[in-house]
Motif scaffolding. Structure first.
Motif, short mmCIF file in Angstrom:
data_model
loop_
_atom_site.label_atom_id
_atom_site.label_comp_id
_atom_site.label_asym_id
_atom_site.label_seq_id
_atom_site.Cartn_x
_atom_site.Cartn_y
_atom_site.Cartn_z
N UNK A 21 0.84 -1.19 0.00
CA UNK A 21 0.00 0.00 0.00
C UNK A 21 0.88 1.23 0.00
N UNK A 22 0.38 2.28 -0.59
CA UNK A 22 1.07 3.57 -0.59
C UNK A 22 0.01 4.63 -0.34
N UNK A 23 0.14 5.32 0.77
CA UNK A 23 -0.85 6.32 1.15
C UNK A 23 -0.24 7.71 1.03
N UNK A 24 -1.01 8.61 0.44
CA UNK A 24 -0.55 9.98 0.23
C UNK A 24 -1.28 10.93 1.16
N UNK A 25 -0.58 11.99 1.51
CA UNK A 25 -1.19 13.06 2.29
C UNK A 25 -1.70 14.14 1.35
N UNK A 26 -2.67 14.90 1.80
CA UNK A 26 -3.14 16.01 1.00
C UNK A 26 -4.39 15.69 0.21
N UNK A 27 -4.90 16.70 -0.46
CA UNK A 27 -6.18 16.60 -1.14
C UNK A 27 -6.05 16.38 -2.64
N UNK A 28 -4.83 16.28 -3.14
CA UNK A 28 -4.64 16.25 -4.59
C UNK A 28 -4.31 14.86 -5.12
N UNK A 29 -4.41 13.84 -4.28
CA UNK A 29 -4.02 12.49 -4.70
C UNK A 29 -4.71 12.06 -5.98
N UNK A 30 -6.00 12.34 -6.09
CA UNK A 30 -6.76 11.85 -7.24
C UNK A 30 -6.36 12.51 -8.54
N UNK A 31 -5.58 13.56 -8.48
CA UNK A 31 -5.13 14.22 -9.71
C UNK A 31 -3.83 13.65 -10.24
N UNK A 32 -3.21 12.74 -9.51
CA UNK A 32 -1.91 12.19 -9.89
C UNK A 32 -2.02 10.78 -10.44
N UNK A 33 -1.22 10.51 -11.44
CA UNK A 33 -0.94 9.13 -11.81
C UNK A 33 0.04 8.56 -10.79
N UNK A 34 -0.05 7.27 -10.55
CA UNK A 34 0.79 6.64 -9.54
C UNK A 34 1.55 5.46 -10.14
N UNK A 35 2.72 5.23 -9.61
CA UNK A 35 3.51 4.12 -10.10
C UNK A 35 4.22 3.39 -8.98
N UNK A 36 4.60 2.16 -9.29
CA UNK A 36 5.46 1.38 -8.41
C UNK A 36 6.76 1.06 -9.14
N UNK A 37 7.84 1.18 -8.41
CA UNK A 37 9.16 0.85 -8.89
C UNK A 37 9.83 -0.07 -7.87
N UNK A 38 10.93 -0.69 -8.28
CA UNK A 38 11.67 -1.50 -7.33
C UNK A 38 13.16 -1.42 -7.62
N UNK A 39 13.93 -1.67 -6.58
CA UNK A 39 15.39 -1.67 -6.73
C UNK A 39 15.96 -2.82 -5.93
N UNK A 40 16.59 -3.74 -6.65
CA UNK A 40 17.25 -4.87 -6.02
C UNK A 40 18.69 -4.49 -5.69
N UNK A 41 19.32 -5.18 -4.76
CA UNK A 41 20.71 -4.86 -4.40
C UNK A 41 21.62 -4.92 -5.62
N UNK A 42 22.40 -3.87 -5.79
CA UNK A 42 23.35 -3.83 -6.89
C UNK A 42 22.76 -3.55 -8.25
N UNK A 43 21.46 -3.26 -8.29
CA UNK A 43 20.81 -3.00 -9.57
C UNK A 43 20.17 -1.62 -9.57
N UNK A 44 19.85 -1.16 -10.77
CA UNK A 44 19.20 0.14 -10.89
C UNK A 44 17.70 0.00 -10.57
N UNK A 45 17.11 1.12 -10.20
CA UNK A 45 15.67 1.13 -9.97
C UNK A 45 14.95 0.84 -11.29
N UNK A 46 13.92 0.00 -11.22
CA UNK A 46 13.19 -0.35 -12.43
C UNK A 46 11.69 -0.17 -12.23
#
Length: 119
Positions: A21-46
Motif C-alpha cells: 500500500x502507498x498512502x498519500x497526504x493532502x487533497x490532490x491524490x486523485x489528480x496524480x498518476x501513480x507508479x510502483x518501482x523496485x530496486x534490487x541490491x546492486x541493480x538500478x531502480x526499475x
C-alpha cells in the motif's frame, strides 16, 4: 509536495503473495498518476506498474505482467500493488511514486518498503 508512505512489505516464500500500500497526504491524490518501482541490491531502480488518476488505465513491466495488479482508492488516498506468484527475483525495495500527465512524469517518491522472497 505529496508525501508518500509505503507499507505491506515483508518476507514470503516463493509462490506466495503480498499486497503493498502507498498512502498519500493532502487533497490532490486523485489528480496524480501513480507508479510502483523496485530496486534490487546492486541493480538500478526499475519500473513495475503504473495507474492513471481514475484507475481506468494501467500498464506493467513484462516481468510482472499477469502476476501483479496495481489499483487505487482515491477516497482513501491509497494505491495498491497486489503481488501474486512471487519469485526470488522479485526481492527488492519497492517504491511508490506520484506524477502528472500520462504516461507519468514522476515528481514525488516514497521511502520504500522491503520485499524479500525466499526459495
Amino acid at each position: 509536495q505529496v508525501p508518500l508512505v509505503e507499507s505491506g512489505g515483508g518476507s514470503v516464500q516463493a509462490g506466495g503473495s503480498l499486497r503493498l500500500s502507498c498512502t498519500a497526504s493532502g487533497r490532490t491524490f486523485s489528480s496524480y498518476a501513480m507508479g510502483w518501482f523496485r530496486q534490487a541490491p546492486g541493480k538500478e531502480r526499475e519500473f513495475v506498474a503504473a495507474i492513471n488518476w481514475s484507475g481506468g488505465s494501467t500498464y506493467y513491466a513484462d516481468s510482472v505482467k499477469g502476476r501483479f495488479t496495481i489499483s487505487r482508492d482515491n477516497a482513501k488516498n491509497t494505491v495498491y500493488l497486489q503481488m501474486n506468484s512471487l519469485k526470488p527475483e522479485d526481492t527488492a525495495v519497492y517504491y511508490c511514486a506520484a506524477g502528472s500527465s500520462w504516461p507519468p512524469s514522476y515528481k514525488y517518491w516514497g521511502q520504500g518498503t522491503q520485499v524479500t522472497v525466499s526459495s
